[in-house]
Design a protein around this motif. Structure first.
Motif, mmCIF file in Angstrom:
data_model
loop_
_atom_site.group_PDB
_atom_site.id
_atom_site.type_symbol
_atom_site.label_atom_id
_atom_site.label_comp_id
_atom_site.label_asym_id
_atom_site.label_seq_id
_atom_site.Cartn_x
_atom_site.Cartn_y
_atom_site.Cartn_z
ATOM 1 N N ASN A 60 34.986 7.145 -34.724
ATOM 2 C CA ASN A 60 33.681 7.788 -34.592
ATOM 3 C C ASN A 60 32.863 7.243 -33.423
ATOM 4 N N ASN A 61 33.528 6.934 -32.316
ATOM 5 C CA ASN A 61 32.826 6.458 -31.120
ATOM 6 C C ASN A 61 31.990 5.216 -31.410
ATOM 7 N N SER A 62 32.534 4.312 -32.199
ATOM 8 C CA SER A 62 31.807 3.104 -32.571
ATOM 9 C C SER A 62 32.570 1.877 -32.109
ATOM 10 N N ALA A 63 31.904 0.725 -32.207
ATOM 11 C CA ALA A 63 32.545 -0.527 -31.802
ATOM 12 C C ALA A 63 31.978 -1.662 -32.638
ATOM 13 N N TYR A 64 32.794 -2.709 -32.836
ATOM 14 C CA TYR A 64 32.276 -3.908 -33.483
ATOM 15 C C TYR A 64 31.223 -4.542 -32.582
ATOM 16 N N ILE A 65 30.206 -5.103 -33.199
ATOM 17 C CA ILE A 65 29.099 -5.669 -32.427
ATOM 18 C C ILE A 65 29.582 -6.755 -31.469
ATOM 19 N N GLY A 66 30.582 -7.526 -31.899
ATOM 20 C CA GLY A 66 31.102 -8.586 -31.039
ATOM 21 C C GLY A 66 31.766 -8.052 -29.785
ATOM 22 N N ASP A 67 32.381 -6.855 -29.888
ATOM 23 C CA ASP A 67 33.036 -6.266 -28.721
ATOM 24 C C ASP A 67 32.028 -5.825 -27.666
ATOM 25 N N LEU A 68 30.780 -5.688 -28.066
ATOM 26 C CA LEU A 68 29.732 -5.272 -27.128
ATOM 27 C C LEU A 68 29.003 -6.465 -26.525
ATOM 28 N N GLY A 69 29.434 -7.664 -26.893
ATOM 29 C CA GLY A 69 28.806 -8.863 -26.333
ATOM 30 C C GLY A 69 27.596 -9.345 -27.107
ATOM 31 N N TYR A 70 27.431 -8.839 -28.335
ATOM 32 C CA TYR A 70 26.297 -9.244 -29.155
ATOM 33 C C TYR A 70 26.800 -9.877 -30.454
ATOM 34 N N THR A 71 25.861 -10.401 -31.236
ATOM 35 C CA THR A 71 26.203 -11.006 -32.517
ATOM 36 C C THR A 71 25.584 -10.203 -33.653
ATOM 37 N N TYR A 72 26.086 -10.464 -34.854
ATOM 38 C CA TYR A 72 25.526 -9.801 -36.034
ATOM 39 C C TYR A 72 24.058 -10.179 -36.210
ATOM 40 N N GLN A 73 23.710 -11.406 -35.820
ATOM 41 C CA GLN A 73 22.319 -11.844 -35.925
ATOM 42 C C GLN A 73 21.416 -11.005 -35.026
#
Length: 510
Positions: free
Chosen positions: A302-315
């Motif tokens: 669905n055109n999504s990505a894990y937050i870590g793959d975008l260079g960010y954290t869950y926090q």
């Protein structure tokens, strides 16, 4: 015989009269009289007389040898001159201060003061000079200025010329030209109006800023379907559309950050808004957007990505959620929902709002955490610099704390769910009437339900009919749309269109 006459008895006391006169021997106070013993020394004293000062000594000693008159001569005091200050104001027709007030000090009470007006660029004063008779207090002279009417420039023409200049500039640097996007344009126009209001209301050029852009408060900017956005702002002037557009673009070119935005290779679209200020200058907004290449997206996720793959954290997502004070389509803001341990925020991010909406509207896997909540939604997350990260789903009012559900094996991501194709199925559409008390989604059947049949995997459009005197309840339909496209599943949930009377005030959830 001798005859005697009685001797006169010498008086033992005498009267001392004290007079108070001016230099013309005119009495200025009532005379006083006193009795004194003959032979005594009597101290005659001057009295205080308002506006006069006694000449010589204020005490005269006289020997009482009979009735005496003592005269004190006074000189008239110089008159006391009262003084006061006069305030001079320079305001526009709405009472807004155009220049700092001026104070005229030590002006004699009772005298006339005449003050000339000052010249203010772009304004005409009501009088060139004003006269005031000075009172003891509250002395104010106010000059009122009206804004000069000047030929305004067509701001739409300026915006189009800015876009042309930007595209020429990008081509010169080997970059793609930008498409003019209707939502970015509407958003930029709204932004320009907002920033012009800030400047006009404060009189300060630096009151124009990017706060509303970062907060994404403009609905038209929200409708632009991309998380890759940027904005340039400038204030300048010109006598023609060409002159103004060039001045603004040159101003952006001269600023490294603004220049980099105009030459950002990831941008694909642009919208420009221009608004004239009360001062005669113009504020201009460039809103840029970069839409993702659909063919490069992973459609199975669905055109999504894990937050870590975008260079960010869950926090980063949690921090952004804590700032979400709006409540689109519901009564409780996201910032309040995420305080509860019965709310779960996904660690995956959608690049497009439409994908987030589609994902939430499909049936989730059995056994997932998303089936354990009362409701779900999504919000647009930002990083610490105000740059959009993407659209983040969340589920709230879980049956247990999210950590317990995850420990029990409830899955947190369900994009691998595949709708079986080609099986006969149906979906039931309900038309409900919401209560008017705004206390909750208590609703009743309004129109007869209907059922649409088809095959799993088919896309069907569900439409709510327009009914006079009623509208779709914006708590459930914040976008105001009366139709929605859904994909049929082998086991569809009912779909509800909820109406509410037009007598109930509209709640804006943009």
């Amino acid at each position: 015989m001798f005859t005697y006459t009685k001797d006169a008895v010498a008086p033992k006391t005498a009267t001392v009269t004290t007079k108070f006169v001016d230099e013309n021997d005119k009495e200025i106070a009532k005379s006083t009289t006193s009795e004194a013993n003959i032979g005594d020394s009597y101290p005659a004293k001057a009295i205080d007389v308002d506006g006069y000062t006694v000449k010589g000594d204020a005490t005269q000693n006289v020997t009482v040898d009979g009735d005496k008159t003592v005269t004190f001569t006074y000189t008239k005091d110089a008159p006391v001159v009262e003084k006061a200050n006069v305030t001079v104001n320079y305001v526009d027709s709405k009472g807004k201060k155009l220049k700092e007030s001026k104070t005229l000090t030590d002006k004699e009470v009772g005298q006339d003061v005449t003050e000339p007006a000052i010249a203010i660029d772009g304004y005409t004063v009501d009088q060139q000079g004003k006269t005031l008779t000075v009172a003891k207090d509250n002395n104010v002279i106010t000059f009122t200025y009206s804004k000069d009417v000047s030929a305004s420039i067509d701001t739409t023409e300026v915006a189009n010329k800015i876009i042309s200049l930007v595209n020429e500039y990008r081509q010169q640097n080997g970059l793609n030209t930008l498409n003019t996007d209707v939502n970015l344009t509407a958003g930029a126009v709204a932004r320009a109006n907002t920033e012009a209001d800030h400047v006009n209301s404060t009189g300060k050029m630096n009151a124009a800023n990017h706060d509303e852009f970062i907060a994404q408060t403009q609905p038209d900017l929200n409708r632009y379907d991309s998380s890759d956005m940027a904005e340039n702002l400038a204030i300048n002037g010109g006598s023609t559309a060409d002159e103004l557009a060039k001045a603004l673009v040159d101003q952006w070119k001269a600023s490294p950050d603004h220049n980099a935005t105009m030459l950002d290779k990831s941008m694909t679209d642009i919208g420009v808004g221009v608004k004239q200020l009360d001062s005669g200058s113009y504020v201009a907004i460039q809103d840029f957007g970069g839409k993702q290449n659909e063919s490069a997206c992973d459609s199975t996720k669905n055109n999504s990505a894990y937050i870590g793959d975008l260079g960010y954290t869950y926090q980063d997502l949690l921090n952004s959620a804590a700032l979400q004070t709006d409540a689109p389509g519901r009564d409780t803001p996201v910032a309040e929902l995420v305080k509860s341990d019965r709310t779960y925020i996904s660690n995956r991010v959608f690049k497009k709002k439409s994908d987030a909406n589609t994902w939430l509207s499909t049936k989730h896997n059995e056994g997932s955490i998303w089936d354990e909540g009362y409701g779900s939604g999504y919000f647009l997350a930002y990083d610490n610099n105000g740059k959009p990260i993407g659209y983040v789903p969340y589920v709230f009012s879980l049956s247990k704390p999210a950590s317990e559900l995850i420990a029990e094996g409830k899955t947190t991501w369900t994009t691998d769910y595949v709708i079986p194709q080609g099986q006969k199925t149906s979906i039931k559409i309900n038309y409900l009437l919401s209560t008017n008390d705004r206390t909750g989604f208590i609703s009743y059947e309004f129109l007869p339900s209907k059922t649409i049949e088809g095959l799993s995997g088919d896309k069907v459009k569900l439409t709510a009919p327009e009914i006079s005197g009623y509208r779709l309840d914006e708590r459930a339909f914040g976008d105001g749309k009366n139709n929605i496209e859904v994909t049929l599943d082998k086991d569809n949930d009912d779909y509800n269109f909820v109406y509410i009377s037009n007598d109930v005030p509209i709640v804006n959830y943009d």
